[in-house]
Write a protein that holds these residues in place. Structure first.
Motif, PDB file in Angstrom:
ATOM      1  N   PHE A  85      -9.180  11.190  11.154  1.00  0.00           N
ATOM      2  CA  PHE A  85     -10.403  11.183  10.350  1.00  0.00           C
ATOM      3  C   PHE A  85     -11.587  10.548  11.072  1.00  0.00           C
ATOM      4  O   PHE A  85     -12.301   9.724  10.520  1.00  0.00           O
ATOM      5  N   ALA A  86     -11.784  10.922  12.344  1.00  0.00           N
ATOM      6  CA  ALA A  86     -12.952  10.418  13.071  1.00  0.00           C
ATOM      7  C   ALA A  86     -14.239  10.964  12.461  1.00  0.00           C
ATOM      8  O   ALA A  86     -15.283  10.340  12.530  1.00  0.00           O
ATOM      9  N   LEU A  88      -2.485  15.117   1.164  1.00  0.00           N
ATOM     10  CA  LEU A  88      -3.878  14.674   0.997  1.00  0.00           C
ATOM     11  C   LEU A  88      -4.112  14.282  -0.459  1.00  0.00           C
ATOM     12  O   LEU A  88      -3.825  15.058  -1.358  1.00  0.00           O
ATOM     13  N   PRO A  89      -4.594  13.064  -0.711  1.00  0.00           N
ATOM     14  CA  PRO A  89      -4.812  12.622  -2.095  1.00  0.00           C
ATOM     15  C   PRO A  89      -5.734  13.554  -2.860  1.00  0.00           C
ATOM     16  O   PRO A  89      -6.781  13.954  -2.351  1.00  0.00           O
ATOM     17  N   ILE A 115      -5.068   6.104   3.297  1.00  0.00           N
ATOM     18  CA  ILE A 115      -6.051   7.139   3.661  1.00  0.00           C
ATOM     19  C   ILE A 115      -7.426   6.789   3.083  1.00  0.00           C
ATOM     20  O   ILE A 115      -8.448   6.922   3.757  1.00  0.00           O
ATOM     21  N   LEU A 116      -7.440   6.303   1.848  1.00  0.00           N
ATOM     22  CA  LEU A 116      -8.706   5.899   1.228  1.00  0.00           C
ATOM     23  C   LEU A 116      -9.352   4.757   2.010  1.00  0.00           C
ATOM     24  O   LEU A 116     -10.575   4.714   2.175  1.00  0.00           O
ATOM     25  N   LEU A 142       0.841  -1.194   0.000  1.00  0.00           N
ATOM     26  CA  LEU A 142       0.000   0.000   0.000  1.00  0.00           C
ATOM     27  C   LEU A 142       0.876   1.243   0.000  1.00  0.00           C
ATOM     28  O   LEU A 142       2.060   1.187   0.352  1.00  0.00           O
ATOM     29  N   ASP A 143       0.285   2.385  -0.374  1.00  0.00           N
ATOM     30  CA  ASP A 143       0.971   3.656  -0.196  1.00  0.00           C
ATOM     31  C   ASP A 143       0.088   4.555   0.669  1.00  0.00           C
ATOM     32  O   ASP A 143      -1.015   4.162   1.075  1.00  0.00           O
TER      33      ASP A 143
END
Length: 409
Positions: free
Chosen positions: A231-232, A260-261, A111-112, A105-106
């Protein structure tokens, strides 16, 4: 209980590179954050790997020797996943997976994945799925390694290619469908924002996990989900708040993060519209975090990207109860004093003093420390916007006419 949690966590290693643009200290900061992201996603980091390079290896991101070292470690310690701090190209991801034979993973992928876990509403799930599909599309060929297409030869040319093209078409169709769905919901949310009337809109913005949702709960006396993980909060929460008979709308938005993507910025357009359409921003900062200045810069960059950097803003330095500066012994003549040794008063005397007394606040949302001062400053800022917008129309502020008759005269 602790033993149970450890067993359920996925054994993971992290990897990153040291370059001219990213020194060892900066990489350590990024890997600390990546470890917290990994923990949030349900992983347990057991080791970190880094390599000093001029630029990433176009085939395997890291050098051949380092990849071999990681491969040996994976076999010896039964590692399930490796996560790279930077976004891998589809070719790099495919090549590394082939060599290491584990999940690769990256940061973007991670994050996704967290967003997918956190998405509660239909809209949030649609946004996340769109971002995942956009990320997945150029990487589909790597998912067909079981056909060993890369070896070529008899029987390896047709079926794999056909399956991949079929999948690409399915994913492209899905992306088009999700974009249409989001466009429809965006219109509905735009109508909702328009129907909220002319009340002043205030938006909480800031890095992820700085205490925005806690602050939202304290101000609005609502129950927004709060957790000490990244990211709650994904869905925007809007509450009507009243301070001294002056009502306004307060929205809690998704937290920002470094690197951030772009897929997320695009698919979370409507969430960011709450920021774009706000009259006042409360930029919440976790002053107890050693990298809080970097966090401020990252948030400001994203605000600039969405053309919201010129809005009236109050800097809210939160978690002063958790702030602990590094100390230097009086006899220590070697250690140089840096910003990490500053007391809160010393911080206030730095660039923070140029922000202006009305635009910088130091609070603890958890302990409600300096909270009355916070309420007063927010009230004054909202009132100023309200008066400029409705100099003679007081339907939003019943006491305005009685309390300020002298000002009118």
């Amino acid at each position: 209980m602790l033993e149970k949690e450890t067993i359920s966590f996925e054994k993971t290693i992290l990897a990153g590179i040291i370059t001219k643009e990213q020194n060892e200290e900066k990489l350590t900061e990024y890997l600390d954050e990546l470890e917290f992201l990994t923990y949030t996603a349900g992983g347990q980091v057991v080791k970190r790997f880094n390599q000093r390079m001029e630029r990433p290896n176009p085939k395997t991101f890291l050098g051949t020797g380092k990849i071999e070292e990681i491969h040996l470690y994976i076999k010896e310690h039964d590692i399930k996943t490796i996560i790279f701090d930077d976004e891998l190209s589809p070719a790099q991801q495919k090549n590394i997976t082939k060599i290491l034979d584990i999940k690769v993973l990256d940061r973007t992928n991670l994050i996704l994945d967290i967003f997918a876990q956190r998405a509660e509403t239909s809209y949030a799930r649609t946004q996340v799925e769109l971002a995942q599909c956009i990320y997945l599309l150029p990487r589909l060929s790597g998912m067909w390694t079981h056909l060993e297409r890369q070896r070529g030869g008899i029987g390896m040319r047709g079926p794999g290619e056909t399956e991949i093209e079929t999948d690409r078409r399915i994913v492209r169709d899905r992306i088009a469908l999700l974009k249409e769905k989001i466009k429809t919901i965006d219109k509905q949310m735009g109508v909702q924002r328009g129907n909220r009337g002319a009340m002043v809109r205030v938006a909480l913005v800031g890095y992820t996990n700085v205490g925005k949702s806690t602050l939202m709960n304290v101000i609005s006396k609502s129950e927004v989900f709060v957790e000490n993980k990244l990211f709650a909060t994904l869905d925007t929460t809007v509450r009507k708040v009243v301070i001294k008979n002056l009502p306004f709308l307060l929205s809690d938005t998704v937290g920002f993060i470094r690197k951030l993507p772009t897929q997320l910025i695009d698919s979370f357009k409507s969430t960011l519209d709450e920021v774009r359409e706000a009259d006042l921003l409360l930029h919440v900062v976790d002053i107890s975090h050693p990298d809080f200045e970097d966090h401020i810069a990252s948030v400001n960059q994203i605000l600039q990207d969405i053309k919201s950097n010129d809005k009236p803003t109050i800097m809210v330095f939160n978690k002063i109860d958790a702030y602990k500066p590094l100390t230097i012994d009086e006899d220590d003549l070697i250690t140089e004093k840096t910003s990490r040794h500053y007391s809160l008063d010393e911080w206030k005397a730095t660039w923070m003093s140029t922000v202006g007394q009305d635009k910088a606040l130091f609070i603890s949302a958890t302990n409600k420390e300096n909270f009355e001062d916070f309420r007063e400053k927010v009230y004054e800022a909202v009132r100023a916007i309200h008066i400029s917008r409705f100099p003679y129309n007081n339907f939003l502020y019943p006491d305005y006419k009685d309390n300020h008759a002298e000002e009118k005269e």
